[in-house]
Design an enzyme around this catalytic site. Structure first.
Site, PDB file in Angstrom:
ATOM      1  N   HIS A 362       0.899  -1.355  -0.083  1.00 54.12           N
ATOM      2  CA  HIS A 362      -0.106   0.244  -0.043  1.00 54.12           C
ATOM      3  C   HIS A 362       0.520   0.928  -0.236  1.00 54.12           C
ATOM      4  O   HIS A 362       0.611   2.153   0.119  1.00 54.12           O
ATOM      5  CB  HIS A 362      -0.893   0.280   1.523  1.00 54.12           C
ATOM      6  CG  HIS A 362      -1.677  -1.168   1.098  1.00 54.12           C
ATOM      7  ND1 HIS A 362      -3.482  -0.879   0.323  1.00 54.12           N
ATOM      8  CD2 HIS A 362      -1.916  -2.767   1.410  1.00 54.12           C
ATOM      9  CE1 HIS A 362      -3.810  -1.997   0.910  1.00 54.12           C
ATOM     10  NE2 HIS A 362      -3.283  -2.713   1.527  1.00 54.12           N
ATOM     11  N   LYS A 550      -8.163  14.190   4.320  1.00 50.81           N
ATOM     12  CA  LYS A 550      -7.325  12.560   4.412  1.00 50.81           C
ATOM     13  C   LYS A 550      -6.753  13.045   6.149  1.00 50.81           C
ATOM     14  O   LYS A 550      -6.841  13.675   6.777  1.00 50.81           O
ATOM     15  CB  LYS A 550      -6.498  12.747   2.861  1.00 50.81           C
ATOM     16  CG  LYS A 550      -5.919  14.383   2.606  1.00 50.81           C
ATOM     17  CD  LYS A 550      -4.891  13.880   0.959  1.00 50.81           C
ATOM     18  CE  LYS A 550      -6.070  13.739   0.466  1.00 50.81           C
ATOM     19  NZ  LYS A 550      -6.588  13.186  -0.234  1.00 50.81           N
ATOM     20  N   ARG A 551      -5.180  11.487   6.052  1.00 52.34           N
ATOM     21  CA  ARG A 551      -4.488  12.094   7.514  1.00 52.34           C
ATOM     22  C   ARG A 551      -3.702  12.824   6.857  1.00 52.34           C
ATOM     23  O   ARG A 551      -3.310  13.605   5.027  1.00 52.34           O
ATOM     24  CB  ARG A 551      -3.251  10.989   6.791  1.00 52.34           C
ATOM     25  CG  ARG A 551      -4.230   9.284   7.610  1.00 52.34           C
ATOM     26  CD  ARG A 551      -4.757  10.722   9.535  1.00 52.34           C
ATOM     27  NE  ARG A 551      -3.641  10.278  10.007  1.00 52.34           N
ATOM     28  CZ  ARG A 551      -3.080   9.389  11.098  1.00 52.34           C
ATOM     29  NH1 ARG A 551      -4.493   8.306  11.345  1.00 52.34           N
ATOM     30  NH2 ARG A 551      -1.457   9.339  11.519  1.00 52.34           N
ATOM     31  N   LYS A 556       1.402  14.586   0.912  1.00 58.78           N
ATOM     32  CA  LYS A 556      -0.569  14.598   0.405  1.00 58.78           C
ATOM     33  C   LYS A 556      -0.118  16.484  -0.015  1.00 58.78           C
ATOM     34  O   LYS A 556      -1.557  16.424  -0.036  1.00 58.78           O
ATOM     35  CB  LYS A 556      -1.548  14.068   1.706  1.00 58.78           C
ATOM     36  CG  LYS A 556      -1.109  12.499   2.113  1.00 58.78           C
ATOM     37  CD  LYS A 556      -2.546  12.167   2.831  1.00 58.78           C
ATOM     38  CE  LYS A 556      -2.712  10.204   2.833  1.00 58.78           C
ATOM     39  NZ  LYS A 556      -2.858   9.701   1.881  1.00 58.78           N
ATOM     40  N   THR A 658      -8.665   6.687  -2.189  1.00 51.97           N
ATOM     41  CA  THR A 658      -9.596   5.441  -2.028  1.00 51.97           C
ATOM     42  C   THR A 658     -10.499   7.847  -2.356  1.00 51.97           C
ATOM     43  O   THR A 658     -11.724   7.204  -2.613  1.00 51.97           O
ATOM     44  CB  THR A 658      -9.779   4.945  -0.781  1.00 51.97           C
ATOM     45  OG1 THR A 658      -9.268   5.350  -0.033  1.00 51.97           O
ATOM     46  CG2 THR A 658      -9.215   3.518  -1.904  1.00 51.97           C
ATOM     47  N   LYS A 662     -14.492   8.535  -2.951  1.00 51.35           N
ATOM     48  CA  LYS A 662     -15.961   9.252  -2.651  1.00 51.35           C
ATOM     49  C   LYS A 662     -16.006  10.019  -3.122  1.00 51.35           C
ATOM     50  O   LYS A 662     -17.462  10.307  -3.597  1.00 51.35           O
ATOM     51  CB  LYS A 662     -15.477   8.868  -1.094  1.00 51.35           C
ATOM     52  CG  LYS A 662     -15.213   7.580  -0.676  1.00 51.35           C
ATOM     53  CD  LYS A 662     -14.360   8.146   1.165  1.00 51.35           C
ATOM     54  CE  LYS A 662     -13.981   6.398   1.053  1.00 51.35           C
ATOM     55  NZ  LYS A 662     -12.969   5.678   2.117  1.00 51.35           N
TER      56      LYS A 662
HETATM   57  C1  26V Z   1       2.264   6.364   4.249  1.00 53.52           C
HETATM   58  C2  26V Z   1       3.714   7.069   4.959  1.00 53.52           C
HETATM   59  C3  26V Z   1       3.660   8.376   3.429  1.00 53.52           C
HETATM   60  C4  26V Z   1       5.109   9.602   4.107  1.00 53.52           C
HETATM   61  C5  26V Z   1       6.140   8.414   5.227  1.00 53.52           C
HETATM   62  C6  26V Z   1       5.751   7.157   5.863  1.00 53.52           C
HETATM   63  C7  26V Z   1       4.531   6.527   5.560  1.00 53.52           C
HETATM   64  C8  26V Z   1       3.982   5.901   6.264  1.00 53.52           C
HETATM   65  C9  26V Z   1       2.728   4.757   5.289  1.00 53.52           C
HETATM   66  C10 26V Z   1       2.212   5.064   4.450  1.00 53.52           C
HETATM   67  C11 26V Z   1       0.399   4.473   4.527  1.00 53.52           C
HETATM   68  C12 26V Z   1       0.804   3.421   4.999  1.00 53.52           C
HETATM   69  C13 26V Z   1      -0.322   2.444   4.200  1.00 53.52           C
HETATM   70  C14 26V Z   1      -1.937   3.319   3.542  1.00 53.52           C
HETATM   71  O1  26V Z   1      -2.665   3.733   4.414  1.00 53.52           O
HETATM   72  N1  26V Z   1      -1.171   3.112   2.507  1.00 53.52           N
HETATM   73  C15 26V Z   1      -3.019   3.727   1.677  1.00 53.52           C
HETATM   74  O2  26V Z   1      -3.459   2.966   1.366  1.00 53.52           O
HETATM   75  C16 26V Z   1      -4.565   3.599   1.186  1.00 53.52           C
HETATM   76  C17 26V Z   1      -5.197   1.946   0.035  1.00 53.52           C
HETATM   77  O3  26V Z   1      -4.385   0.756  -0.595  1.00 53.52           O
HETATM   78  C18 26V Z   1      -4.296   3.549  -0.377  1.00 53.52           C
HETATM   79  O4  26V Z   1      -5.369   4.582  -1.155  1.00 53.52           O
HETATM   80  C19 26V Z   1      -3.043   5.448  -0.408  1.00 53.52           C
HETATM   81  O5  26V Z   1      -2.624   5.602  -0.976  1.00 53.52           O
HETATM   82  C20 26V Z   1      -2.471   4.787   0.436  1.00 53.52           C
HETATM   83  O6  26V Z   1      -1.259   5.841   1.206  1.00 53.52           O
END
Ligand code: 26V
Length: 824
Positions: A362, A550-551, A556, A658, A662
């Site tokens: 992801h 969003k987060r 982002k 996602t 929406k």
């Molecule tokens: C994001 C980031 C960004 C900055 C630095 C480190 C870090 C670590 C983890 C994440 C996201 C963790 C996993 C996650 O939630 N991914 C999200 O999964 C969604 C479902 O597949 C997808 O739509 C999102 O784009 C994705 O960020």
């Protein structure tokens, strides 16, 4: 609310009696002295009765037919509320609505009494929740498996512009939807010593000094739309193995025992609020192993129960999905169970394991790819460590065959290297399928992040673009739009979202557009009311509602959005005649507790909001609103009211997104980069109906590689950017030094990265430009509404029903449930 004279049908009259019955029998209340919370519970109990009957029947049939099942292992399930969703799926909304009205109550207000199940951080957790809805609607047998966190994601309050985190004690008032199954408790071992001994019948494993934790399962039923099956979300809760033997302890021992017990139970206490930086935290590894081990032990026991102890068909009848690397430890745990407990040899166990497991990635952000310090792994999970070492040893042999002595490449691909256990490599080496969550993301995995594994096993890789459930995100969140759609094109879209395409011709129908615009205005008014009540800000429902929820992450780029707002503010200040359509900018975002810069961006948004909203020169032409505590239920209110959806991540970094889907499904127009699923959205809706700006992925890559264009050069040559960045440090927004960190990181970089790592400066001009185009486009209301209608019409591809069908075809190969003929 005043009692209304409502004609109830016979069935509704019975329902009314049932609700009143639950009220009196379970809570000792009559309608007169019941609170809304009591009514919620009584209604939930009635819905549960309906679900239970189906659940029993489905499970009985499932045992009989031995239909294949998928176990979807996920560290997070961001479920939100259940009552409204269950009513919708069971087609009971109208009955409950009528009955409650006849009691002088509103279903909407009753639903509001339910706490959100916030067992997730963001996209990954919400995706898992949408998947359960679609799996069940498509009648595919599935279990969601995770942890029953006592505390979900923190509640966010904004105090003096800053984020404050409060505990989310979602279970405080009980959980109406769970059923404990203590009789199916499992024991999980941590630490201690392991001894392996060869015996006549193979190998035996003995443990000493382990800390044993009991996992107690809690099941939540998952209903699908018009579905004959009820799937299960099984959440594990941790308990100490032994209860306190109070009499046997001295004072000191007693304290120690109490502490040990608390330690044991801390495993399921709280969801990790960091989706940004997983860090090598022991508690997180404990949580992962805990729920994975409970799940797999139970899965095998159950399988044996249903198959007379015979495991030979296991890989035919079971699929296990690893949602990101968080449950990746399932691979060595499965090997352990098959070998140590079921007496299989390595090859047989490995053959089964590799056939069962599949993995979804992801994120490509390297900070987020989990690696565990070797010594922690070894100490906490000694037997799992031994097995992982062996998986790694065999992998190394395979890699040496393939790549000779290219040590660099081999080290990069190994599971254990440089003192760490690399969980993504563990998945890549042992799963039969690996997928990305959009086309672009999968391309990046294949050509970049996991390139070497792709070259080794190209057949393992598949692209499966994410989706959302239209039940929650359109029908529940936006009944007004749903009714209009159904009135216009019929009910087909409810079960096949591709049928939304039939709306496309109505984009040219002025009467339809008028109704469509009326729905949007209604949703904007509802949100405006919420904002008035919660933020004390009056927003004009006729202004453009431009939303980014969003987060909070630097990638982002909420910062890009707020810098643009500062730019508009500055323009209005300097030239009151400048033409800008009244604009309401809405934000919602939680920042990880320890992510200082993300928190600073939240403060900036709130400071700018204060400045802009209170400046008489601006006179309400632009307003900025930060809605605190963004989560699933708030999303259901905010998204339908949006006209512009901000999907502005640095190209290449948002795996899919996602939220973008929406918004599209609710008729907002996207302003976005060519990132994640935005790319496919633009293909579906057509480039004229989406606002694409900024650098694309190869451009970002090259800018990072060469540092060109340099942000300082842009700063020197572009006075707009210069002005806005100066506003960060000249005291316009807040005290001089407050935003120095942001200024510094954009222009010069810092210890953790190069200057403008996320292309905020480099994409600024393009972003300003696209917003000018949007502003103009909005004034041509007819054209705008056409585009909005087409967005809904062409959004059907992004239904999670389509996503799940693809998973099923490409990965799981489940068969649709067959309802027994006699209904028994
Ligand atoms: C994001 C980031 C960004 C900055 C630095 C480190 C870090 C670590 C983890 C994440 C996201 C963790 C996993 C996650 O939630 N991914 C999200 O999964 C969604 C479902 O597949 C997808 O739509 C999102 O784009 C994705 O960020």
């Amino acid at each position: 609310m005043i009692h209304q004279d409502i004609e109830l049908t016979e069935a509704q009259k019975i329902l009314k009696e049932e609700i009143l019955g639950k009220l009196s029998r379970h809570y000792g209340r009559t309608l007169e002295d019941a609170t809304d919370a009591h009514i919620y519970k009584a209604a939930a109990l009635c819905v549960r009765d309906v679900i239970m009957e189906r659940w029993i029947q489905y499970r009985r049939q499932q045992r009989k037919t031995q239909n294949k099942e998928v176990f979807y292992l996920s560290f997070e399930f961001l479920m939100g509320r259940a009552l409204g969703n269950n009513l919708l799926n069971l087609e009971l909304t109208k009955d409950y609505d009528q009955v409650l009205k006849s009691m002088g109550l509103s279903l909407y207000e009753i639903e509001d009494k339910e706490a959100d199940a916030g067992l997730g951080n963001g996209g990954l957790g919400r995706l898992a929740a949408c998947f359960l809805d679609s799996l069940t609607t498509l009648e595919l047998p599935a279990f969601g498996c995770s942890i029953r966190y006592e505390y979900g994601l923190f509640k966010q309050r904004i105090v003096d512009g800053e984020q404050v985190e409060l505990p989310d004690n979602w279970l405080n008032d009980g959980n109406m939807w769970e059923i404990a199954a203590p009789e199916e408790s499992m024991i999980v071992r941590f630490g201690g010593k392991v001894f392996t001994e060869s015996t006549d019948s193979g190998m035996s494993v003995r443990y000493e000094d382990t800390t044993n934790i009991v996992g107690i399962p809690y099941d939540m039923p998952i209903c699908g739309y018009k579905s004959n099956i009820v799937n299960t979300l099984r959440l594990w809760s941790a308990r100490a193995e032994k209860d306190l033997d109070i009499s046997a302890f001295s004072e000191g021992e007693l304290m120690k025992a109490v502490e040990d017990k608390a330690m044991a139970e801390s495993i399921s206490k709280v969801l990790y609020p960091e989706d940004s930086n997983p860090e090598g935290k022991a508690l997180r590894l404990r949580q992962q192993y805990f729920f994975v081990s409970c799940t797999l032990q139970w899965m095998i026991q159950r399988f044996k129960r249903h198959h007379n102890g015979d495991l030979s068909k296991l890989s035919e009848l079971v699929a296990v999905h690893i949602n990101d690397t968080h449950p990746a430890i399932a691979v060595p745990e499965m090997m352990r169970i098959l070998m140590d407990e079921e007496g299989m040899g390595w090859d047989e166990a490995w053959d089964i394991t590799t056939k069962i497991f599949a993995y979804t990635n992801h994120t490509i952000m390297s900070e987020a790819l989990e690696k565990w310090p070797m010594d922690l792994f070894m100490r906490l999970l000694p037997r799992i460590w031994m097995i992982t070492v062996e998986i790694n040893r065999r992998l190394q042999i395979r890699l040496e065959e393939a790549y000779g002595n290219d040590i660099g490449k081999i080290n990069y691909m190994l599971i254990i290297a440089n003192g760490y256990v690399n969980m993504a490599n563990l998945c890549l080496a042992s799963c039969h399928k690996v997928n990305g969550v959009s086309k672009l993301h999968t391309d990046i995995l294949q050509n970049d992040v996991f390139r070497d594994y792709y070259n080794l096993n190209p057949e393992k890789f598949v692209a499966i673009t994410n989706g959302i459930t239209y039940r929650r995100w359109v029908r529940l969140a936006n009944p007004e739009l749903s009714d209009l759609i159904t009135k216009t094109i019929g009910k087909g879209w409810e079960t096949n979202c591709e049928e939304l395409k039939a709306l496309a011709p109505f984009a040219d129908d002025a009467a339809f557009r008028e109704q469509f615009a009326k729905v949007k205005l209604e949703k904007k008014k509802q949100l405006a009311k919420y904002i008035q009540e919660n933020n004390g800000i009056e927003v004009d429902p006729n202004s453009i509602f431009d939303v980014q929820v969003k987060r909070l992450h630097e990638y982002k780029r909420q910062l890009l959005n707020i810098l643009h707002i500062m730019y508009l503010y500055d323009r209005i200040k300097h030239n009151p005649k400048v033409e800008i359509h009244p604009h309401t900018f809405i934000f919602g975002a939680k920042a990880a507790r320890a992510y200082t810069r993300a928190k600073l961006i939240i403060k900036l948004i709130n400071d700018v909001a204060k400045m802009v909203n209170n400046d008489p020169d601006v006179n309400g032409r632009i307003k900025v609103v930060f809605i605190e505590n963004y989560g699933v239920s708030l999303a259901q209110m905010i998204i339908p009211a949006a006209e512009i959806s901000e999907q502005i991540s640095t190209a290449g970094l948002e795996a899919s997104g996602t939220g973008n889907m929406k918004f599209m499904a609710n008729g907002a127009l996207t302003v976005g980069t060519l990132d994640g699923a935005n790319v496919e959205m633009s293909e579906c809706v057509g480039i004229d109906n989406i606002f694409i700006f900024g650098m694309n992925t190869p451009e970002v890559k090259s800018a990072l590689q060469y540092g060109r264009p340099a942000p300082q050069d842009i700063y020197a040559s572009n006075s707009d950017i210069r002005r806005v960045l100066e506003m960060l440090i000249d005291g316009t927004v807040s005290g001089n030094k407050t935003y120095y960190d942001l200024y510094q990181s954009l222009l010069f970089g810092d210890r953790s990265g190069c200057a403008d790592r996320y292309m905020v400066v480099r994409d600024f001009e393009s972003y300003v430009h696209i917003h000018q185009i949007i502003d103009k486009a909005y004034r041509a209301q007819d054209e705008w509404q056409k585009k909005a209608v087409l967005n809904v019409a062409y959004s059907g591809f992004f239904s999670s029903d389509r996503t799940i069908s693809e998973y099923n075809e490409k990965v799981w190969r489940l068969n649709k449930y067959k309802k027994p003929k006699n209904g028994k």
